[in-house]
Motif scaffolding. Structure first.
Motif, mmCIF file in Angstrom:
data_model
loop_
_atom_site.group_PDB
_atom_site.id
_atom_site.type_symbol
_atom_site.label_atom_id
_atom_site.label_comp_id
_atom_site.label_asym_id
_atom_site.label_seq_id
_atom_site.Cartn_x
_atom_site.Cartn_y
_atom_site.Cartn_z
ATOM 1 N N VAL A 270 108.223 98.142 88.446
ATOM 2 C CA VAL A 270 107.898 99.525 88.070
ATOM 3 C C VAL A 270 109.184 100.225 87.645
ATOM 4 N N GLU A 271 109.062 101.137 86.697
ATOM 5 C CA GLU A 271 110.222 101.904 86.246
ATOM 6 C C GLU A 271 110.572 102.970 87.282
ATOM 7 N N VAL A 272 111.884 103.084 87.593
ATOM 8 C CA VAL A 272 112.356 104.058 88.570
ATOM 9 C C VAL A 272 113.538 104.816 87.985
ATOM 10 N N ARG A 273 113.802 105.985 88.580
ATOM 11 C CA ARG A 273 114.957 106.797 88.177
ATOM 12 C C ARG A 273 115.895 106.927 89.359
ATOM 13 N N PHE A 274 117.200 106.757 89.093
ATOM 14 C CA PHE A 274 118.192 106.812 90.166
ATOM 15 C C PHE A 274 119.498 107.361 89.600
ATOM 16 N N THR A 275 120.429 107.659 90.482
ATOM 17 C CA THR A 275 121.740 108.170 90.090
ATOM 18 C C THR A 275 122.746 107.028 90.107
ATOM 19 N N GLY A 276 123.433 106.811 88.987
ATOM 20 C CA GLY A 276 124.389 105.726 88.882
ATOM 21 C C GLY A 276 125.698 106.033 89.569
ATOM 22 N N GLY B 7 106.793 109.359 92.121
ATOM 23 C CA GLY B 7 107.504 110.282 92.999
ATOM 24 C C GLY B 7 107.900 109.664 94.328
ATOM 25 N N SER B 8 107.367 108.475 94.649
ATOM 26 C CA SER B 8 107.762 107.790 95.888
ATOM 27 C C SER B 8 109.206 107.310 95.767
ATOM 28 N N THR B 9 109.884 107.242 96.892
ATOM 29 C CA THR B 9 111.296 106.844 96.911
ATOM 30 C C THR B 9 111.441 105.439 97.481
ATOM 31 N N VAL B 10 112.223 104.619 96.790
ATOM 32 C CA VAL B 10 112.537 103.265 97.240
ATOM 33 C C VAL B 10 114.052 103.082 97.146
ATOM 34 N N LEU B 11 114.566 102.066 97.797
ATOM 35 C CA LEU B 11 115.984 101.756 97.740
ATOM 36 C C LEU B 11 116.223 100.609 96.758
ATOM 37 N N VAL B 12 117.243 100.770 95.931
ATOM 38 C CA VAL B 12 117.596 99.736 94.957
ATOM 39 C C VAL B 12 119.080 99.431 95.095
ATOM 40 N N TRP B 13 119.439 98.179 94.753
ATOM 41 C CA TRP B 13 120.847 97.784 94.716
ATOM 42 C C TRP B 13 121.368 97.985 93.309
ATOM 43 N N VAL B 14 122.535 98.632 93.199
ATOM 44 C CA VAL B 14 123.117 98.975 91.905
ATOM 45 C C VAL B 14 124.496 98.329 91.799
ATOM 46 N N ALA C 232 115.897 105.511 94.746
ATOM 47 C CA ALA C 232 115.329 105.612 93.395
ATOM 48 C C ALA C 232 113.905 106.140 93.503
ATOM 49 N N VAL C 233 113.491 106.927 92.503
ATOM 50 C CA VAL C 233 112.173 107.564 92.488
ATOM 51 C C VAL C 233 111.307 106.888 91.439
ATOM 52 N N LEU C 234 110.069 106.561 91.809
ATOM 53 C CA LEU C 234 109.151 105.922 90.870
ATOM 54 C C LEU C 234 108.777 106.894 89.761
ATOM 55 N N VAL C 235 108.869 106.434 88.515
ATOM 56 C CA VAL C 235 108.493 107.262 87.373
ATOM 57 C C VAL C 235 106.990 107.268 87.194
ATOM 58 N N ARG C 236 106.324 106.176 87.507
ATOM 59 C CA ARG C 236 104.860 106.094 87.387
ATOM 60 C C ARG C 236 104.305 105.303 88.566
ATOM 61 N N ASP C 237 102.984 105.355 88.715
ATOM 62 C CA ASP C 237 102.343 104.664 89.832
ATOM 63 C C ASP C 237 102.497 103.147 89.697
ATOM 64 N N ALA C 238 102.648 102.502 90.841
ATOM 65 C CA ALA C 238 102.653 101.039 90.861
ATOM 66 C C ALA C 238 101.223 100.518 90.832
ATOM 67 N N PRO C 239 100.971 99.372 90.206
ATOM 68 C CA PRO C 239 99.606 98.814 90.185
ATOM 69 C C PRO C 239 99.089 98.564 91.597
ATOM 70 N N ASP D 296 111.157 95.788 91.621
ATOM 71 C CA ASP D 296 109.898 95.359 92.232
ATOM 72 C C ASP D 296 109.608 96.221 93.457
ATOM 73 N N VAL D 297 108.378 96.762 93.512
ATOM 74 C CA VAL D 297 107.975 97.629 94.626
ATOM 75 C C VAL D 297 106.638 97.154 95.166
ATOM 76 N N GLU D 298 106.272 97.682 96.316
ATOM 77 C CA GLU D 298 104.991 97.350 96.924
ATOM 78 C C GLU D 298 103.847 97.890 96.060
ATOM 79 N N PRO D 299 102.714 97.215 96.060
ATOM 80 C CA PRO D 299 101.575 97.704 95.269
ATOM 81 C C PRO D 299 101.028 99.013 95.835
ATOM 82 N N GLY D 300 100.545 99.863 94.913
ATOM 83 C CA GLY D 300 99.888 101.096 95.335
ATOM 84 C C GLY D 300 100.792 102.289 95.523
ATOM 85 N N LEU D 301 102.127 102.148 95.379
ATOM 86 C CA LEU D 301 103.008 103.303 95.516
ATOM 87 C C LEU D 301 102.785 104.260 94.343
ATOM 88 N N THR D 302 102.785 105.543 94.634
ATOM 89 C CA THR D 302 102.516 106.551 93.601
ATOM 90 C C THR D 302 103.819 107.058 93.008
#
Length: 214
Positions: A113-119, A138-145, A89-96, A130-136
């Motif tokens: 943080v809001e993220v975009r992913f493919t269902g 466009g960063s990619t994280v893994l989510v369980w769907v 999943a890709v972050l839509v906006r920066d994390a605090p 929930d993501v680590e603080p400070g991620l910008t």
């Protein structure tokens, strides 16, 4: 005889030797006593029966509840592992950013943080995770769907399965112990009221003889 030295006596407050043939206090309660009531014997046997019942029933209940919980949560974990999918999943906006970057608290902190992913159906979806603080952005994280395409948590781990199983086993054990204590308390209350009623009847029969003038 004058001048003899009396035998030594124990200091005040220290019990002397037990007379020959006397019984310890615990065993003395079992010997015949004309003042012992039937309810006193019932209390003793009731307490012994409840103790033995709890000693036998509590481990059996603990094992039964633990086995049932283990089979249930093992089935849940297998279903979650088969139905849930981990996707990028890709972050839509920066994390605090954390107020104290680099601290131990910052390493364990997570921000939603809001993220975009493919269902699962191939369409683009958005959600919050929930993501680590400070991620910008466009960063990619893994989510369980889940099968419906919603962000969810990971399947039950072995440690979670073990802790939940132990939790239900302990609850079953404590439930049997508390039930035994409750049964003892209720039975004791019933016997106490029975004693009071017997004392009232005895006094009603005896009081006229004590209050009659000669």
């Amino acid at each position: 005889m004058a001048g003899e030295i009396p035998p030594a006596q124990p200091p005040p407050g220290v019990p002397g030797p037990r007379p020959a043939g006397s019984r310890p206090p615990l065993l003395g309660r079992w010997r015949r006593n004309p003042l012992r009531r039937r309810t006193d014997r019932l209390r003793i046997w009731l307490a012994l029966g409840l103790v033995l019942g709890v000693l036998v029933t509590a481990p059996a209940a603990m094992f039964t509840a633990g086995d049932a919980a283990h089979r249930h949560y093992r089935s849940v974990a297998a279903h979650e592992a088969a139905s849930r999918d981990q996707r990028p999943a890709v972050l839509v906006r920066d994390a605090p950013r954390h107020p104290e970057p680099g601290s131990d608290e910052a390493r364990h902190a997570r921000y939603p943080v809001e993220v975009r992913f493919t269902g699962p159906d191939g369409t683009s979806r958005t959600g919050r995770t929930d993501v680590e603080p400070g991620l910008t952005a466009g960063s990619t994280v893994l989510v369980w769907v889940d099968p419906e395409g919603g962000i969810t948590g990971p399947p039950l781990s072995t440690e979670q399965l073990r802790s939940r199983t132990m939790g239900w086993a302990i609850l079953a054990f404590l439930g049997v112990v508390l039930a035994g204590l409750a049964a003892h308390g209720v039975a004791g209350l019933v016997l106490w009221r029975r004693d009071l009623a017997a004392w009232d009847d005895a006094w009603a029969a005896t009081a006229p003889r004590w209050s009659r003038y000669p």
